[in-house]
Design an enzyme around this catalytic site. Structure first.
Site, PDB file in Angstrom:
ATOM      1  N   SER A 238       0.809  -1.220   0.000  1.00 22.82           N
ATOM      2  CA  SER A 238       0.000   0.000   0.000  1.00 22.82           C
ATOM      3  C   SER A 238       0.844   1.273   0.000  1.00 22.82           C
ATOM      4  CB  SER A 238      -0.943   0.003   1.208  1.00 22.82           C
ATOM      5  OG  SER A 238      -0.222  -0.200   2.411  1.00 22.82           O
ATOM      6  N   ASP A 487      -2.662   5.614  12.217  1.00 20.90           N
ATOM      7  CA  ASP A 487      -1.866   5.293  11.031  1.00 20.90           C
ATOM      8  C   ASP A 487      -0.664   6.230  10.961  1.00 20.90           C
ATOM      9  OD1 ASP A 487      -0.764   4.674   8.606  1.00 20.90           O
ATOM     10  OD2 ASP A 487      -2.592   4.955   7.431  1.00 20.90           O
ATOM     11  N   HIS A 490       1.326   5.178   6.532  1.00 18.86           N
ATOM     12  CA  HIS A 490       0.990   5.782   5.242  1.00 18.86           C
ATOM     13  C   HIS A 490       1.108   7.302   5.326  1.00 18.86           C
ATOM     14  CE1 HIS A 490      -1.040   1.811   5.291  1.00 18.86           C
ATOM     15  NE2 HIS A 490      -0.620   1.775   4.037  1.00 18.86           N
TER      16      HIS A 490
END
Length: 512
Positions: A238, A487, A490
């Site tokens: 990702s 998170d 990312h």
């Protein structure tokens, strides 16, 4: 953690590699011109020699022929005299000869001239002829032939080519981002930080400034012009998808692509995507392969991180190998999935494991990651018909503070770090992953070069280590949702991840 210091060493490696590539291309053109010049010289010299001998001047012609041949041969053939060219840089068709000298000292000091009764001053004639007849016309010819085709910058921009663009700092930039989350439809839900209520925007007002040059801003029109008629694949997890979606948003101001995923897969458009820019005949794809090699794919149904994933480290993942043969650019990234429990298979049998018994106390075993990366590189180098350029994006750092990722850790900073401050940050496993990537890349680049392939190292690790403010943190999901994991892996979009595609544009601009 001295990622910055290693980045500077890699800058030297990249510069040397660049000099090699441009020198190689330039030397091919130089070779063609020298062959033509040599043929003309031989013809004219033979005619002059014949005429001179008819007039009784044969001995002088023999002497001149000897000196001319000696001065034009390689140092391996004639060790006493050679022409040494240092730092010949080919940049967009222009030769920059920074330092050129003709070494005649050994010949002048030797007894050869005395033994042959040759006056030392006679060397001035052939050496002058060499400069006037060969070097000056060569430089003029090259400049006139190629500058109109390729070269459109200044000497300063040429010098910038040898700059290490990954060594620098983030500096204030009042112009803000290239796009916003409302005018780009390609942002993954979890990276759409403003949609989830992130209140601050200061983290958008920074740009990357290399120490010794300028990194041009991203130009969507220039990018699409360069990649017209080509294709680009992001291969990995990702984090690779994060970069690809950033690229789509950056290009969105100029062109909107068509989703053509159903032409390639009917079963899985969550992990695999193809986009096509019809006006530019440009295709970009994300090929999901978090380990780069074949795996048991237990992760698809098990998010507990308690069961070991089986990795077949000597078998590349067909999820990407079956697609990339005709791609012009292949961009590998990943590493985030190699922190979990893993069992390593090689030649069909177990050869090791990671976190086999204790998820907390057992150290990382990078055997799996090193061999997975090695297998991926060797697969693409030996892939029949592949002629594209291969990039490796180095490990993207996380910034969990005040706890681990599953124990309340977060990343709520709103400002970048300075290089000196980031050198003290030591995310778990980052240095080990980074060193493994660089070492495997160097080996792969050498093997690929021998087969005519091009490699580029997108060395973002130290750059992004300074950006703890760029992650979604708690703004990667609805604030009222039943989610308690932040998170810090990312990157928000827009955000510092857009700089990766500035680096990408810089790489593909170089006419290797």
């Amino acid at each position: 953690m001295d990622i910055g210091g290693q980045s500077e060493q890699l800058g030297e490696l990249s510069e040397n590699k660049a000099l090699y590539y441009y020198g190689r291309k330039g030397c091919r053109e130089m070779g063609k011109l020298l062959e033509t010049l040599h043929e003309i010289q031989v013809e004219e010299f033979d005619a002059a020699e014949k005429e001179a001998k008819n007039k009784g001047r044969g001995e002088r012609c023999d002497l001149l022929r000897y000196l001319w041949l000696v001065s034009s041969r390689s140092e391996n053939m004639v060790p006493d005299i050679w022409m040494q060219t240092k730092e010949v840089v080919w940049y967009r068709g222009l030769f920059l000869i920074r330092s050129m000298k003709i070494e005649v000292l050994e010949l002048l000091k030797s007894n050869y001239l005395q033994q042959k009764n040759i006056p030392k001053g006679v060397l001035a004639l052939p050496l002058t002829l060499l400069v006037v007849v060969v070097l000056i016309p060569l430089i003029i010819n090259l400049h006139e032939s190629y500058s109109n085709l390729y070269y459109s910058g200044s000497l300063e921009s040429i010098e910038n080519f040898t700059c290490n663009i990954f060594s620098g700092n983030w500096v204030a930039y009042s112009e803000g981002p290239y796009y916003d989350n409302q005018n780009c439809p390609f942002i993954t839900y979890k990276q759409n930080c403003f949609m989830h209520g992130r209140p601050d925007r200061e983290f958008l007002n920074w740009r990357w400034k290399p120490d010794e040059c300028e990194l041009p801003l991203f130009d969507a029109k220039q990018f699409l012009k360069l990649v017209g008629g080509k294709s680009m694949a992001f291969v990995g997890d990702s984090i690779g998808r994060n970069q690809m979606e950033s690229l789509l948003c950056l290009l969105n101001s100029v062109a909107r692509p068509e989703d053509i995923t159903d032409r390639y897969t009917l079963n899985d458009d969550k992990y695999f995507k193809w986009w096509f820019y019809a006006r530019y005949n440009f295709t970009v794809a994300i090929l999901w392969s978090p380990f780069l090699v074949k795996s048991s794919q237990k992760y698809l149904n098990d998010t507990s991180f308690s069961n070991a994933e089986n990795l077949y480290v000597d078998e590349a993942d067909e999820a990407w190998t079956t697609h990339i043969a005709n791609f012009d650019y292949v961009i590998f990234s990943g590493g985030q999935w190699f922190f979990r429990p893993l069992t390593f298979y090689e030649k069909g049998r177990v050869v090791g494991c990671q976190k086999c018994h204790d998820l907390v106390t057992e150290p990382l075993n990078l055997y799996g990651y090193r061999n997975a990366l090695r297998t991926a590189f060797r697969t693409v180098v030996n892939l029949k018909g592949f002629k594209g350029m291969v990039f490796l994006v180095t490990h993207s750092p996380n910034h969990f503070e005040n706890g681990e990722w599953n124990k309340g850790g977060g990343c709520n900073r709103t400002m970048p770090m300075r290089k000196e401050e980031s050198a003290l940050v030591k995310p778990y496993g980052l240095e080990e992953f980074y060193e493994s990537q660089v070492e495997e890349f160097i080996v792969a680049e050498k093997e690929g070069r021998e087969k005519g392939l091009r490699f580029g190292l997108m060395n973002i690790t130290g750059v992004m280590l300074m950006r703890p403010d760029g992650h979604p943190d708690k703004y990667g999901h609805n604030l009222d949702g039943n989610v308690n994991i932040n998170d810090c892996v990312h990157w928000c979009m827009p955000g510092p991840v857009d700089t990766w595609n500035q680096f990408l544009l810089h790489f593909i601009t170089i006419p290797i």
